[in-house]
Design a protein around this motif. Structure first.
Motif, PDB file in Angstrom:
ATOM      1  N   GLU A 103       0.835  -1.194   0.000  1.00  0.00           N
ATOM      2  CA  GLU A 103       0.000   0.000   0.000  1.00  0.00           C
ATOM      3  C   GLU A 103       0.871   1.244   0.000  1.00  0.00           C
ATOM      4  OE1 GLU A 103      -3.959  -1.348   2.501  1.00  0.00           O
ATOM      5  OE2 GLU A 103      -2.230  -0.583   3.577  1.00  0.00           O
ATOM      6  N   ASP A 104       0.276   2.337  -0.433  1.00  0.00           N
ATOM      7  CA  ASP A 104       0.937   3.630  -0.339  1.00  0.00           C
ATOM      8  C   ASP A 104       0.302   4.440   0.787  1.00  0.00           C
ATOM      9  OD1 ASP A 104       2.539   3.045  -2.454  1.00  0.00           O
ATOM     10  OD2 ASP A 104       1.433   4.224  -3.915  1.00  0.00           O
ATOM     11  N   PHE A 105       1.128   5.189   1.502  1.00  0.00           N
ATOM     12  CA  PHE A 105       0.666   6.045   2.590  1.00  0.00           C
ATOM     13  C   PHE A 105       1.040   7.486   2.271  1.00  0.00           C
ATOM     14  CE2 PHE A 105       1.341   1.900   4.311  1.00  0.00           C
ATOM     15  CZ  PHE A 105       0.390   1.723   5.297  1.00  0.00           C
ATOM     16  N   ILE A 106       0.150   8.397   2.567  1.00  0.00           N
ATOM     17  CA  ILE A 106       0.470   9.818   2.489  1.00  0.00           C
ATOM     18  C   ILE A 106       0.502  10.354   3.908  1.00  0.00           C
ATOM     19  CG2 ILE A 106      -0.239  12.084   1.661  1.00  0.00           C
ATOM     20  CD1 ILE A 106      -1.733  10.647  -0.593  1.00  0.00           C
ATOM     21  N   GLN A 107       1.647  10.885   4.307  1.00  0.00           N
ATOM     22  CA  GLN A 107       1.797  11.405   5.654  1.00  0.00           C
ATOM     23  C   GLN A 107       2.326  12.836   5.614  1.00  0.00           C
ATOM     24  OE1 GLN A 107       4.327   8.463   7.584  1.00  0.00           O
ATOM     25  NE2 GLN A 107       2.536   7.330   8.308  1.00  0.00           N
ATOM     26  N   LEU A 108       1.812  13.661   6.529  1.00  0.00           N
ATOM     27  CA  LEU A 108       2.278  15.032   6.671  1.00  0.00           C
ATOM     28  C   LEU A 108       2.976  15.177   8.018  1.00  0.00           C
ATOM     29  CD1 LEU A 108       0.200  15.419   4.323  1.00  0.00           C
ATOM     30  CD2 LEU A 108      -0.234  17.685   5.263  1.00  0.00           C
ATOM     31  N   TYR A 109       4.202  15.707   7.972  1.00  0.00           N
ATOM     32  CA  TYR A 109       5.010  15.882   9.172  1.00  0.00           C
ATOM     33  C   TYR A 109       5.282  17.361   9.422  1.00  0.00           C
ATOM     34  CZ  TYR A 109       6.116  10.882   9.041  1.00  0.00           C
ATOM     35  OH  TYR A 109       6.038   9.504   9.043  1.00  0.00           O
ATOM     36  N   ASP A 110       5.288  17.740  10.711  1.00  0.00           N
ATOM     37  CA  ASP A 110       5.766  19.064  11.075  1.00  0.00           C
ATOM     38  C   ASP A 110       7.272  19.128  10.839  1.00  0.00           C
ATOM     39  OD1 ASP A 110       3.368  20.258  11.832  1.00  0.00           O
ATOM     40  OD2 ASP A 110       3.455  19.391  13.840  1.00  0.00           O
ATOM     41  N   ASN A 165       9.699  19.444  12.724  1.00  0.00           N
ATOM     42  CA  ASN A 165      10.528  18.689  13.674  1.00  0.00           C
ATOM     43  C   ASN A 165      10.297  17.183  13.594  1.00  0.00           C
ATOM     44  OD1 ASN A 165       8.015  18.443  14.771  1.00  0.00           O
ATOM     45  ND2 ASN A 165       8.470  19.533  16.681  1.00  0.00           N
ATOM     46  N   GLY A 166       9.481  16.720  12.628  1.00  0.00           N
ATOM     47  CA  GLY A 166       9.280  15.291  12.447  1.00  0.00           C
ATOM     48  C   GLY A 166       8.063  14.724  13.149  1.00  0.00           C
ATOM     49  N   THR A 167       7.258  15.579  13.780  1.00  0.00           N
ATOM     50  CA  THR A 167       6.030  15.110  14.423  1.00  0.00           C
ATOM     51  C   THR A 167       4.977  14.814  13.360  1.00  0.00           C
ATOM     52  OG1 THR A 167       6.473  16.474  16.372  1.00  0.00           O
ATOM     53  CG2 THR A 167       4.214  15.680  16.079  1.00  0.00           C
ATOM     54  N   LEU A 168       4.420  13.605  13.418  1.00  0.00           N
ATOM     55  CA  LEU A 168       3.408  13.211  12.441  1.00  0.00           C
ATOM     56  C   LEU A 168       2.142  14.030  12.670  1.00  0.00           C
ATOM     57  CD1 LEU A 168       2.504  11.336  10.150  1.00  0.00           C
ATOM     58  CD2 LEU A 168       1.780   9.687  11.902  1.00  0.00           C
ATOM     59  N   ARG A 169       1.703  14.749  11.647  1.00  0.00           N
ATOM     60  CA  ARG A 169       0.525  15.599  11.757  1.00  0.00           C
ATOM     61  C   ARG A 169      -0.717  14.898  11.207  1.00  0.00           C
ATOM     62  NH1 ARG A 169       0.104  21.729   9.384  1.00  0.00           N
ATOM     63  NH2 ARG A 169       1.426  22.127  11.202  1.00  0.00           N
ATOM     64  N   VAL A 170      -0.619  14.320  10.009  1.00  0.00           N
ATOM     65  CA  VAL A 170      -1.753  13.661   9.364  1.00  0.00           C
ATOM     66  C   VAL A 170      -1.273  12.365   8.734  1.00  0.00           C
ATOM     67  CG1 VAL A 170      -3.567  13.841   7.613  1.00  0.00           C
ATOM     68  CG2 VAL A 170      -2.847  15.877   8.871  1.00  0.00           C
TER      69      VAL A 170
END
Length: 398
Positions: free
Chosen positions: A159-166, A168-173
């Motif tokens: 699967e593919d994942f879309i992730q948004l990080y701040d 500093n590397g904190t996972l946002r979405v």
């Protein structure tokens, strides 16, 4: 008594005459200023340059992989590091790393470098402070926003994942979409506020190619949609879709082999215009206010077309001045200029179609990037120079 009244009237008449003369003088002075300003404005919009002078020079990495420029920042990166340079040739920021396949993304003065196929992401803030973090799966694509928010498209094999990080590397979405079912990821684009995302996939059904563009909203509005998907567009079979991006804050473009589409996406996408171009498209340049196409007509002539975006409308503008496009190796444009570049010569036109510069460079050059104020980044095999156009030719019409 009569004599006194006559004197009063005479003084009153003289006073009025002085006032009228004073007002007339002020009006004439203002008119002179306006005319002078108009003349200066016209001169600046039509003045031609014939030479240039070097303002700064900086060496690039010996193993440089790529470079780009936006405004007064020049970006360069290699397997071992990346840096941003100012127009004065000074290092705005620099970061070191060791990556097998680095890819650069930038927005304003924020930049990120991701290891495609690896798991490392490096982001440098506008103040020059670098950040580094690791993601869960191999990176396929990435894009950065002006606050340092980074969107990464990850592949875990199934699967593919879309992730948004701040920054500093904190996972946002975390958007766990089965986008792999849509085919092969071609491109990803992130809005400057880091809340809206567009992906482009292509897939094959037998011998036919299909392109699919998906719009995501990672903000409050997107929470009301399944998987944050606020829109999708599947293109006709065998239409090669190859690029998506944000023209500016709220407009998204989609480029395909025979035309383009533009969407207004403040929260969810709204189609503004679809345009099919009959001629063969040889080159494309996207600016903040529209899209340029170098076309080849049925008669074999090259011409330049500009499609402007404004107030939710697309208006085609074709310039007779650029009906016969000159030979060039690289074509680029900004919202103010159009550049036809060759290693030893260049033609620069203003948006109003007046010729700004026609000349040759000393040595063999690789690229030219506008900075503003008649300044440019000029790249050769050794480094990057900041140059400023100088000298003058007769103004247009003389």
């Amino acid at each position: 008594m009569e004599e006194t009244k006559t004197m009063d009237k005479r003084e009153e008449l003289e006073l009025r005459t002085k006032e009228k003369r004073k007002k007339l003088t002020m009006i004439l002075a203002a008119a002179i200023v306006v005319v002078a300003a108009a003349g200066l404005f016209f001169m600046l919009r039509t003045k031609r340059f014939e030479n240039y002078k070097e303002l700064a020079s900086t060496e690039l990495y010996s193993n440089v992989i790529g470079y780009d420029a936006k405004g007064d920042t020049f970006y360069a990166y290699s397997n071992d590091g990346a840096k941003g340079l100012t127009a004065e040739g000074k290092v705005r920021w620099e970061m070191s790393y060791h990556l097998d396949n680095p890819e650069l993304s930038y927005c304003n003065n924020v930049a990120s470098v991701a290891d495609i196929g690896g798991t490392s992401v490096y982001v440098v803030a506008e103040n020059g402070i670098p950040y580094h973090y690791e993601v869960m799966y191999p990176i396929v694509k990435h894009a950065v926003a002006k606050q340092g928010v980074t969107a990464v498209l990850l592949d875990n094999g199934t699967e593919d994942f879309i992730q948004l990080y701040d920054i500093n590397g904190t996972l946002r979405v975390d958007i766990n979409t089965k986008t792999k079912l849509d085919g092969i990821p071609v491109d990803i684009a992130l809005s400057e506020d880091g809340k809206r995302l567009v992906t482009l996939y292509v897939t094959f059904q037998g011998s036919e190619i299909i392109g699919k563009v998906t719009f995501y909203n990672a903000g409050e509005v997107g929470k009301n949609y399944l998987g944050n998907v606020v829109g999708q567009k599947t293109f006709e079979r065998n239409v090669l879709v190859y690029d998506v991006g944000f023209l500016n804050k709220d407009y998204v473009y989609v480029l395909y082999e025979n035309g383009f589409s533009v969407y207004h996406m403040k929260e969810v996408p709204e189609l503004v215009q679809e345009c099919n171009i009959k001629n063969e498209i040889l080159d494309v340049a996207v600016t903040e206010d529209g899209i340029y196409f170098v076309e080849k007509t049925s008669l074999g002539e090259k011409r330049l077309s500009f499609y402007s975006v404004g107030d939710g409308l697309i208006a085609e503008w074709r310039s007779e001045t650029w009906k016969n496009v000159p030979e060039y190796e690289k074509f680029m444009a900004t919202k103010d200029e159009v550049i036809f570049f060759s290693p030893q010569s260049v033609l620069i036109y203003r948006k109003n179609k007046s010729l700004k510069y026609k000349g040759e460079f000393r040595g063999t050059q690789e690229a030219l990037f506008p900075i503003g104020g008649n300044k440019y980044f000029l790249v050769d095999s050794h480094g990057v120079r900041t140059i400023k156009l100088s000298g003058k030719k007769q103004n247009e019409g003389e």
